[in-house]
Design a protein around this motif. Structure first.
Motif, PDB file in Angstrom:
ATOM      1  N   GLU A 163       0.797  -1.226   0.000  1.00 41.29           N
ATOM      2  CA  GLU A 163       0.000   0.000   0.000  1.00 41.29           C
ATOM      3  C   GLU A 163       0.831   1.278   0.000  1.00 41.29           C
ATOM      4  OE1 GLU A 163      -3.387   0.251   2.564  1.00 41.29           O
ATOM      5  OE2 GLU A 163      -3.536  -1.922   2.738  1.00 41.29           O
ATOM      6  N   TYR A 164       2.031   1.241   0.623  1.00 40.91           N
ATOM      7  CA  TYR A 164       2.782   2.486   0.799  1.00 40.91           C
ATOM      8  C   TYR A 164       4.233   2.400   0.330  1.00 40.91           C
ATOM      9  CZ  TYR A 164      -1.291   3.350   3.678  1.00 40.91           C
ATOM     10  OH  TYR A 164      -2.589   3.497   4.109  1.00 40.91           O
ATOM     11  N   GLY A 165       4.597   1.350  -0.385  1.00 42.42           N
ATOM     12  CA  GLY A 165       5.952   1.244  -0.898  1.00 42.42           C
ATOM     13  C   GLY A 165       6.973   1.191   0.220  1.00 42.42           C
ATOM     14  N   TYR A 166       8.022   2.023   0.103  1.00 43.42           N
ATOM     15  CA  TYR A 166       9.085   2.038   1.114  1.00 43.42           C
ATOM     16  C   TYR A 166       8.745   2.918   2.312  1.00 43.42           C
ATOM     17  CZ  TYR A 166      11.770   0.527  -3.010  1.00 43.42           C
ATOM     18  OH  TYR A 166      12.212  -0.127  -4.128  1.00 43.42           O
ATOM     19  N   LEU A 178      10.096  -6.411  -0.780  1.00 36.85           N
ATOM     20  CA  LEU A 178       9.539  -7.292  -1.796  1.00 36.85           C
ATOM     21  C   LEU A 178       8.137  -6.842  -2.197  1.00 36.85           C
ATOM     22  CD1 LEU A 178       9.695  -9.929  -3.465  1.00 36.85           C
ATOM     23  CD2 LEU A 178       8.721 -11.111  -1.483  1.00 36.85           C
ATOM     24  N   ALA A 179       7.316  -6.529  -1.202  1.00 38.50           N
ATOM     25  CA  ALA A 179       5.944  -6.088  -1.499  1.00 38.50           C
ATOM     26  C   ALA A 179       5.946  -4.764  -2.244  1.00 38.50           C
ATOM     27  CB  ALA A 179       5.150  -5.970  -0.202  1.00 38.50           C
ATOM     28  N   ALA A 180       6.867  -3.857  -1.873  1.00 40.11           N
ATOM     29  CA  ALA A 180       6.946  -2.561  -2.542  1.00 40.11           C
ATOM     30  C   ALA A 180       7.353  -2.715  -4.002  1.00 40.11           C
ATOM     31  CB  ALA A 180       7.931  -1.652  -1.810  1.00 40.11           C
ATOM     32  N   ALA A 181       8.285  -3.642  -4.255  1.00 37.90           N
ATOM     33  CA  ALA A 181       8.802  -3.813  -5.620  1.00 37.90           C
ATOM     34  C   ALA A 181       7.874  -4.610  -6.516  1.00 37.90           C
ATOM     35  CB  ALA A 181      10.168  -4.502  -5.560  1.00 37.90           C
ATOM     36  N   THR A 182       6.885  -5.249  -5.944  1.00 32.54           N
ATOM     37  CA  THR A 182       5.959  -6.058  -6.752  1.00 32.54           C
ATOM     38  C   THR A 182       4.538  -5.498  -6.674  1.00 32.54           C
ATOM     39  OG1 THR A 182       5.763  -7.582  -4.859  1.00 32.54           O
ATOM     40  CG2 THR A 182       7.308  -8.179  -6.607  1.00 32.54           C
ATOM     41  N   PHE A 183       3.926  -5.611  -5.517  1.00 37.68           N
ATOM     42  CA  PHE A 183       2.521  -5.243  -5.382  1.00 37.68           C
ATOM     43  C   PHE A 183       2.297  -3.736  -5.470  1.00 37.68           C
ATOM     44  CE2 PHE A 183       2.805  -9.089  -2.445  1.00 37.68           C
ATOM     45  CZ  PHE A 183       2.643  -9.967  -3.495  1.00 37.68           C
ATOM     46  N   THR A 189      -1.342  -3.340  -6.626  1.00 36.25           N
ATOM     47  CA  THR A 189      -2.152  -4.493  -6.228  1.00 36.25           C
ATOM     48  C   THR A 189      -2.217  -4.565  -4.716  1.00 36.25           C
ATOM     49  OG1 THR A 189      -1.354  -5.691  -8.175  1.00 36.25           O
ATOM     50  CG2 THR A 189      -2.426  -6.989  -6.438  1.00 36.25           C
ATOM     51  N   PRO A 190      -3.365  -4.316  -4.108  1.00 37.50           N
ATOM     52  CA  PRO A 190      -3.470  -4.399  -2.642  1.00 37.50           C
ATOM     53  C   PRO A 190      -3.415  -5.844  -2.166  1.00 37.50           C
ATOM     54  CG  PRO A 190      -5.625  -4.008  -3.597  1.00 37.50           C
ATOM     55  CD  PRO A 190      -4.647  -3.944  -4.731  1.00 37.50           C
ATOM     56  N   GLN A 240      -2.646 -15.706   1.717  1.00 37.38           N
ATOM     57  CA  GLN A 240      -2.894 -16.603   0.594  1.00 37.38           C
ATOM     58  C   GLN A 240      -2.821 -15.900  -0.751  1.00 37.38           C
ATOM     59  OE1 GLN A 240      -4.651 -16.544   3.439  1.00 37.38           O
ATOM     60  NE2 GLN A 240      -5.713 -18.478   3.828  1.00 37.38           N
ATOM     61  N   GLN A 241      -3.051 -14.571  -0.753  1.00 38.43           N
ATOM     62  CA  GLN A 241      -3.003 -13.834  -2.015  1.00 38.43           C
ATOM     63  C   GLN A 241      -1.615 -13.845  -2.638  1.00 38.43           C
ATOM     64  OE1 GLN A 241      -5.171 -10.167  -0.318  1.00 38.43           O
ATOM     65  NE2 GLN A 241      -5.396 -10.005  -2.520  1.00 38.43           N
ATOM     66  N   ALA A 242      -0.589 -13.998  -1.796  1.00 41.87           N
ATOM     67  CA  ALA A 242       0.776 -13.892  -2.299  1.00 41.87           C
ATOM     68  C   ALA A 242       1.050 -14.900  -3.405  1.00 41.87           C
ATOM     69  CB  ALA A 242       1.768 -14.093  -1.151  1.00 41.87           C
TER      70      ALA A 242
END
Length: 420
Positions: free
Chosen positions: A52-55, A263-268, A273-274, A279-281
């Motif tokens: 949701e907020y990157g870094y 990882l979430a910042a660089a992908t989602f 993508t929220p 399980q969404q991963a």
């Protein structure tokens, strides 16, 4: 001659000799605690933060880790200086009408912790093999009980170190597949920021790092080494090396938690993508990074779930045995009952709840409610000359701990309120 050799070996056992590699004898207790704040609850919070907020919220990982170092070092200090864990010290030095309610709430919190950890392992099995959550939880429960009832502290430490190493390597692999803006990340690690609507996740990241069971566990594991407590020089050496172990282990946890956000910042975050549940991963990472990345992610989650369930069970055994003024011992009926009570009760809750994700949320709420009691119990004991003698907290340390405890408590209460 035999008598002299016996005395020499006894002295080596109770008075560890200084040496260049001596520090490695002390690495281990902190890593047992580390798995408590790289557990499935942290995974959910960190993935949501990065998606949701990157870094922007990396600074919260840094701040919470600093506060955790202060609290964990202080409670380990208690174990080294007194030879008692936090639960034992509460039973010995407080009147029963004060100690027993606090320890009973800590046992309830341990059930909530075990609930989240079992669910995390079960979710990982579902991602890997399609195993239903309840069956997965039963498999994790059986494996953990076998581990706890058949392995010594030192063997479990080795297992945990191996698990944490694999988890860390898994995220290094995941990060090698994505592009990270390292200068922006470096700034975000040390620059507080509150993007609009981020307070719930900010508090969630902190609330998942400082947990009651880790405070009980660290004080027990560190004093289980059984060095000679009558030797002040040995105590001071152990305190010094414990501090190194705590800082090293907490930094490992900081790195892994940071890697989740990166990882979430660089992908989602990049793909807008929220993420609302673990399980969404699988479905989200697969098209972005490929099938191997999702398998590595799920394996790391499984190891995190198993390792944190082990430490949660140990903490429950420590708390329950402490009510009877006893140390944790896997062969002792009180310790074994405490382990089984926490893990089996958590499993029963998993069986009856209809929404596992809500189970994770409610478990974190329960921890938020109990946390203030454990933190201020710890500060009360470690600041007492009667309990700690010359090793009690200095005035400045005491007020620093109270300030950290107050901040952690306020943020956890705000996290609790945010759910309503």
């Amino acid at each position: 001659m035999n008598r002299w050799i016996g005395r020499f070996l006894d002295r080596r056992r109770h008075h560890p000799v200084s040496g260049g590699l001596e520090i490695f004898k002390y690495i281990g207790p902190g890593l047992l605690v580390t798995v408590g704040f790289i557990d499935p609850g942290n995974w959910a919070s960190n993935l949501a933060a990065g998606a949701e907020y990157g870094y922007a919220l990396l600074w919260m990982v840094t701040l919470s880790t600093v506060m955790l170092i202060v609290l964990q070092h202080n409670v380990a200090h208690l174990g080294i200086a007194t030879g008692l864990c936090l639960a034992e010290a509460a039973s010995v030095h407080l009147r029963p009408r004060y100690s027993k309610p606090i320890l009973l709430t800590a046992m309830l919190a341990s059930v909530s912790t075990s609930l989240a950890e079992l669910l995390g392992g079960a979710i990982a099995l579902q991602m890997l093999f399609g195993v239903p959550v309840r069956i997965g939880a039963a498999l994790v429960l059986a494996f953990v009980l076998i581990m706890l009832f058949t392995n010594s502290y030192r063997l479990i430490e080795k297992w945990i170190i191996a698990f944490v190493s694999i988890i860390g390597l898994s995220f290094i692999y995941e990060l090698s597949l994505v592009t990270i803006d390292w200068p922006a990340a470096a700034v975000a690690w040390v620059t507080p920021s509150f993007p609009e609507g981020s307070m719930v996740i900010v508090m969630s990241v902190l609330g998942a790092v400082v947990m009651p069971h880790n405070l009980f566990l660290h004080s027990e594991v560190i004093q289980s080494r059984k060095w000679n407590l009558s030797d002040e020089r040995t105590i001071r050496r152990q305190l010094r090396y414990e501090y190194v172990d705590t800082i090293f282990s907490m930094l490992v946890g900081w790195a892994i938690n940071s890697a989740m956000i990166l990882l979430a910042a660089a992908t989602f975050f990049v793909s807008r993508t929220p993420v609302s549940e673990l399980q969404q991963a699988d479905s989200l990472l697969r098209p972005l990074l490929g099938s191997h990345a999702t398998v590595v992610f799920a394996v790391a989650l499984l190891l995190a779930g198993i390792a944190s369930t082990i430490t949660s069970g140990m903490a429950a055994g420590t708390i329950f045995a402490g009510m009877f003024r006893e140390p944790y011992d896997r062969k002792d009926p009180h310790s074994r009952f405490g382990v089984a009570l926490s893990l089996v009760a958590a499993f029963v809750v998993i069986i009856v709840i209809s929404d596992p994700f809500k189970g994770l949320i409610y478990s974190q709420m329960a921890l938020s409610i109990q946390l203030p009691f454990t933190v201020f119990l710890q500060v009360r004991l470690t600041s007492s000359e009667k309990v700690m003698g010359k090793f009690r907290n200095s005035r400045s340390t005491k007020w620093l701990l109270y300030a950290v405890g107050a901040l952690v408590t306020w943020l956890n209460v705000m996290l609790f309120v945010s759910f309503f």
